[in-house]
Design a protein around this motif. Structure first.
Motif, PDB file in Angstrom:
ATOM      1  N   ILE A 180       0.856  -1.390   0.031  1.00  0.00           N
ATOM      2  CA  ILE A 180       0.115   0.476  -0.312  1.00  0.00           C
ATOM      3  C   ILE A 180       0.594   1.236   0.514  1.00  0.00           C
ATOM      4  CG2 ILE A 180      -1.612   1.257   1.361  1.00  0.00           C
ATOM      5  CD1 ILE A 180      -2.745  -1.347   2.324  1.00  0.00           C
ATOM      6  N   HIS A 181       1.873   1.388   0.956  1.00  0.00           N
ATOM      7  CA  HIS A 181       2.706   1.908   0.411  1.00  0.00           C
ATOM      8  C   HIS A 181       3.291   3.027  -0.481  1.00  0.00           C
ATOM      9  CE1 HIS A 181       6.556   4.420   1.926  1.00  0.00           C
ATOM     10  NE2 HIS A 181       7.154   3.780   1.346  1.00  0.00           N
ATOM     11  N   ALA A 182       3.164   1.006  -1.175  1.00  0.00           N
ATOM     12  CA  ALA A 182       4.663   2.318  -2.882  1.00  0.00           C
ATOM     13  C   ALA A 182       3.569   2.264  -3.427  1.00  0.00           C
ATOM     14  CB  ALA A 182       5.162   0.423  -3.712  1.00  0.00           C
ATOM     15  N   GLN A 183       2.305   1.361  -3.906  1.00  0.00           N
ATOM     16  CA  GLN A 183       1.229   2.195  -4.161  1.00  0.00           C
ATOM     17  C   GLN A 183       1.059   3.669  -3.813  1.00  0.00           C
ATOM     18  OE1 GLN A 183      -2.219   3.079  -3.797  1.00  0.00           O
ATOM     19  NE2 GLN A 183      -2.693   3.371  -6.252  1.00  0.00           N
ATOM     20  N   GLN A 184       0.946   4.453  -3.013  1.00  0.00           N
ATOM     21  CA  GLN A 184       0.636   5.559  -2.482  1.00  0.00           C
ATOM     22  C   GLN A 184       1.872   6.288  -2.682  1.00  0.00           C
ATOM     23  OE1 GLN A 184      -0.683   5.454   1.556  1.00  0.00           O
ATOM     24  NE2 GLN A 184      -3.102   4.683   0.852  1.00  0.00           N
ATOM     25  N   ASN A 185       3.388   5.594  -2.489  1.00  0.00           N
ATOM     26  CA  ASN A 185       3.818   7.211  -2.552  1.00  0.00           C
ATOM     27  C   ASN A 185       4.906   6.776  -4.075  1.00  0.00           C
ATOM     28  OD1 ASN A 185       4.689   8.177   0.201  1.00  0.00           O
ATOM     29  ND2 ASN A 185       3.634   5.800   0.708  1.00  0.00           N
ATOM     30  N   HIS A 186       4.260   5.665  -4.782  1.00  0.00           N
ATOM     31  CA  HIS A 186       5.696   5.827  -5.743  1.00  0.00           C
ATOM     32  C   HIS A 186       4.536   5.019  -7.334  1.00  0.00           C
ATOM     33  CE1 HIS A 186       9.114   6.325  -3.643  1.00  0.00           C
ATOM     34  NE2 HIS A 186       8.699   5.360  -2.715  1.00  0.00           N
ATOM     35  N   PRO A 187       3.191   6.005  -7.108  1.00  0.00           N
ATOM     36  CA  PRO A 187       2.233   5.370  -8.116  1.00  0.00           C
ATOM     37  C   PRO A 187       3.254   5.338  -9.651  1.00  0.00           C
ATOM     38  CG  PRO A 187       1.489   7.609  -7.638  1.00  0.00           C
ATOM     39  CD  PRO A 187       2.831   7.478  -6.562  1.00  0.00           C
TER      40      PRO A 187
END
Length: 289
Positions: A90-97
């Motif tokens: 979720i962190h990867a999706q939100q911060n590095h889309p």
């Protein structure tokens, strides 16, 4: 071929580790494993096929670690298997889309609820594809079984591709659900479904090529194969009528290091005009990047 670092590159199968021990990634398969070596000794169920399973080590920020690995090998975007309970993803999706896109592994044993889950997570987390491992499910479900139909219909409705392991599975589990011949019925019954083969399609690669010639929405990705082992039939097809049907996918850190993949890649006998399509353009079009 000398790689141009400016070629837009999409890795259609890359994992973000969440701990040094990745054995939990394979726990779903435990009910199917019967031999002692698979159950107790392997780091991953198909370890006998891979010489050196990558060691990722321990990191405070596994997302940044993964980004560093991608940057080192000029991977612009990676597609990662998603789970709504994973804070790391979720962190990867939100911060590095701009760097990570996600496929959603599904299991039709969950019934129509799985189709509902796809729609919800597609809307909430911008899921770009659905993925499946038919032989790895318990109980197993063949690719052409009607239990898949709500999932196929949902992929068509959302206009997202379905990535599916096909051919003999690496783990020591039955292969019957993944016979390439079963794809024929799926592509016939669901002509709008964008179906992407994963994990080789061996030993039925010639049939896979024949089916790609037959069906416009059938594709092949190179996941779980070191480039020196890409099937000759796939290379020949990419160089002739299939330049828009073959897509790059790795297998880091599950079984292959990015170093090995990108050391091998320049030796693959693709035509010069195939490389940009293979490495990124085909994925960009298919996934609407």
């Amino acid at each position: 071929m000398s790689f141009n670092k400016e070629i837009f590159t999409v890795d259609l199968m890359l994992g973000i580790p969440e701990s040094e021990d990745r054995s939990e990634w394979y726990s779903f398969m435990e009910p199917l494993l019967r031999d002692e070596e698979s159950k107790k000794l392997f780091k991953m169920p198909a370890q006998y096929m891979f010489k050196d399973i990558p060691e990722t080590g321990s990191h405070d920020d596994y997302v940044q670690y993964t980004l560093n690995q991608m940057d080192k090998h000029h991977i612009d975007v990676a597609m990662v298997g998603f789970h709504e309970l994973s804070e790391t993803k979720i962190h990867a999706q939100q911060n590095h889309p701009d760097r990570f896109i996600f496929d959603l592994p599904v299991n039709p044993n969950e019934g129509k609820q799985e189709a509902i889950r796809i729609r919800e997570l597609h809307q909430k987390y911008d899921i770009r594809a659905v993925s499946a491992f038919p032989s790895g499910m318990y109980p197993q479900i063949p690719i052409n079984n009607e239990k898949w139909h709500p999932i196929y219909e949902t992929c068509i409705e959302l206009d997202i591709p379905f990535f599916c392991c096909v051919g003999v599975p690496g783990p020591r589990i039955p292969m019957a659900p993944q016979k390439v011949e079963l794809i024929d019925e799926v592509c016939w019954y669901f002509p709008e479904l964008k179906f992407v083969m994963r994990h080789g399609a061996e030993p039925w690669v010639d049939l896979a090529v024949k089916l790609m010639l037959k069906y416009p929405n059938l594709y092949y990705s190179t996941s779980a194969f070191a480039p020196k082992h890409y099937p000759k039939a796939i290379i020949n097809y990419a160089n002739t009528r299939g330049s828009e049907k073959i897509l790059y996918a790795g297998y880091f850190p599950m079984g292959l290091s990015l170093e090995r993949i990108f050391e091998d890649l320049p030796n693959v006998d693709f035509n010069e005009d195939v490389w940009p399509k293979f490495l990124g353009e085909n994925a960009k079009k298919l996934l609407k990047l």
